[in-house]
Motif scaffolding. Sequence first.
Motif, short mmCIF file in Angstrom:
data_model
loop_
_atom_site.label_atom_id
_atom_site.label_comp_id
_atom_site.label_asym_id
_atom_site.label_seq_id
_atom_site.Cartn_x
_atom_site.Cartn_y
_atom_site.Cartn_z
N UNK A 393 0.85 -1.20 0.00
CA UNK A 393 0.00 0.00 0.00
C UNK A 393 0.88 1.24 0.00
N UNK A 394 0.24 2.41 -0.06
CA UNK A 394 0.97 3.68 -0.06
C UNK A 394 1.37 4.16 -1.44
N UNK A 395 0.55 3.85 -2.46
CA UNK A 395 0.89 4.18 -3.84
C UNK A 395 0.59 5.62 -4.22
N UNK A 396 0.04 6.40 -3.31
CA UNK A 396 -0.25 7.79 -3.61
C UNK A 396 -1.24 7.93 -4.74
N UNK A 397 -0.87 8.71 -5.74
CA UNK A 397 -1.73 8.96 -6.89
C UNK A 397 -1.71 7.81 -7.90
N UNK A 398 -0.87 6.80 -7.69
CA UNK A 398 -0.60 5.83 -8.74
C UNK A 398 -1.01 4.40 -8.42
N UNK A 399 -1.96 4.19 -7.53
CA UNK A 399 -2.40 2.83 -7.25
C UNK A 399 -3.00 2.15 -8.47
N UNK A 400 -3.82 2.86 -9.22
CA UNK A 400 -4.43 2.30 -10.42
C UNK A 400 -3.37 2.00 -11.47
N UNK A 401 -2.40 2.88 -11.59
CA UNK A 401 -1.30 2.68 -12.54
C UNK A 401 -0.42 1.50 -12.16
N UNK A 402 -0.06 1.42 -10.89
CA UNK A 402 1.04 0.53 -10.48
C UNK A 402 0.61 -0.77 -9.82
N UNK A 403 -0.69 -1.02 -9.65
CA UNK A 403 -1.12 -2.24 -8.99
C UNK A 403 -0.46 -3.50 -9.52
N UNK A 404 -0.56 -3.80 -10.82
CA UNK A 404 0.07 -5.02 -11.35
C UNK A 404 1.60 -5.01 -11.23
N UNK A 405 2.20 -3.84 -11.36
CA UNK A 405 3.66 -3.76 -11.31
C UNK A 405 4.20 -4.06 -9.92
N UNK A 406 3.66 -3.41 -8.91
CA UNK A 406 4.18 -3.66 -7.56
C UNK A 406 3.73 -5.02 -7.03
N UNK A 407 2.62 -5.56 -7.57
CA UNK A 407 2.24 -6.93 -7.22
C UNK A 407 3.30 -7.91 -7.71
#
Length: 433
Positions: A393-407
């Motif tokens: 968690x803690x993706x700021x403005x980019x959770x939608x952008x980065x979900x698959x990447x940080x997963x």
Amino acid sequence: MQDIAIVMGLNIFLESGRGRDMAEFLVLGAGMVGVSSALALQARGHQVTIVDRTGVGLETSYGNAGMIQVEAAEPYALPRDMVTLCKYAFEISNDVTWKLSGALQMAPALWSYFRHSSPEKHAKISRVHAQLTFRSTADHDPLIRESGSEHLIRHCGLVMLHRDDAEFEKAVKKAEFVMREYGVTSRIFDGKGYQQEEPALKKTPAGAVHYTQSWSCSSPGALTKAYCDLFVKRGGRFVTGDANTLQHSVSGWKILTRDGELHAEHVVIALGPWSPELVKRFGYRIPMVYKRGYHGHFNAPNSLQRPFLDVEHGVLAAPMVKGLRVTTGAALVPMNSELDTRQLKRGADALNEIIDLGEQVKEPQWMGTRPCMPDMLPLVGEAPNHKGLWFHFGHGHQGFTLGPTTAALLMQVMEGESNGLLSALSPHNRLSK
């Protein structure tokens, strides 16, 4: 580089998981980050259950601007010049609104955010962040195709629209810099040139920077739901439950749900802005800057060619299934604060000067909170003091952008990999033990 990233994304999500120890996982949170975590775990052969108190993609993943932002190589820093800070303080700028109660509650996190926004620290953070955003579309791509969601995606880029000549000149230099530094591509238009490119504009801007690699989604909530449907189709399970019932047990973790008490060896916390409050029960004090945002839909008579950010007024306009969505900047307010749509109304009024918004769609007013870590990077990895407790968690403005990447990066951590990128995101290196 993009081809390499696509191959990386395919390998990450499609590996069979042969030769690995399989385990049971609970994923708390059914937003883009949580669902992406569940899919990545499932692709490794683990048994996974998503637990959420409401439904899939109904919080921040529902109401964001719908952008998968390759261009967001540098995370949003807190301005340090007095002119901008004064504009924020007196709400002269529409980018940021605030309440004293929110500022006081977040004071330690805001001070840390300010310190991490120094040019030297921000440059170092950006070199990490850019590695994430650059591969974001490649990591989304196989999930978009396999969930049958191509109709929701436009490969149209994102435009930064400038009304002020001096600010446009700065933006051109910034575009040249991010191309040299991070490989972010763009096209530069003077005002008349972009008005020809975008017929919906009724007024000539100073100029526009069109970042070409970003993608737009016409219903971010629907995309998150499609990813979850893919997860369930592949044998995963979604249940309704309260994350606050999570307890550490002898065998791992347990939680109460509508399907009864569930047990698992591992749990992934992917609750966005609600994550710090939950993990506080286990002894973790995680400072966070909470940035609330609003959106409204409008029956605009003329469709936009591509989404654009009205930089001067801090609002993003994007075509959506429900109409033209106008999304605001940040409101620094407590999580339980009442609705305050002044920022949205001011932004809509400003947009009406350059495009015809049309009538606002009558619907319940949406708001959501962006969970921003003071160092502007998400937490990805195992909790320092609890085996089997994973932070995502803690993706700021980019959770939608980065979900698959940080997963995908979380899977690397779980499999014992170690490198500079994983170290930069690790809770072990960033939280007090």
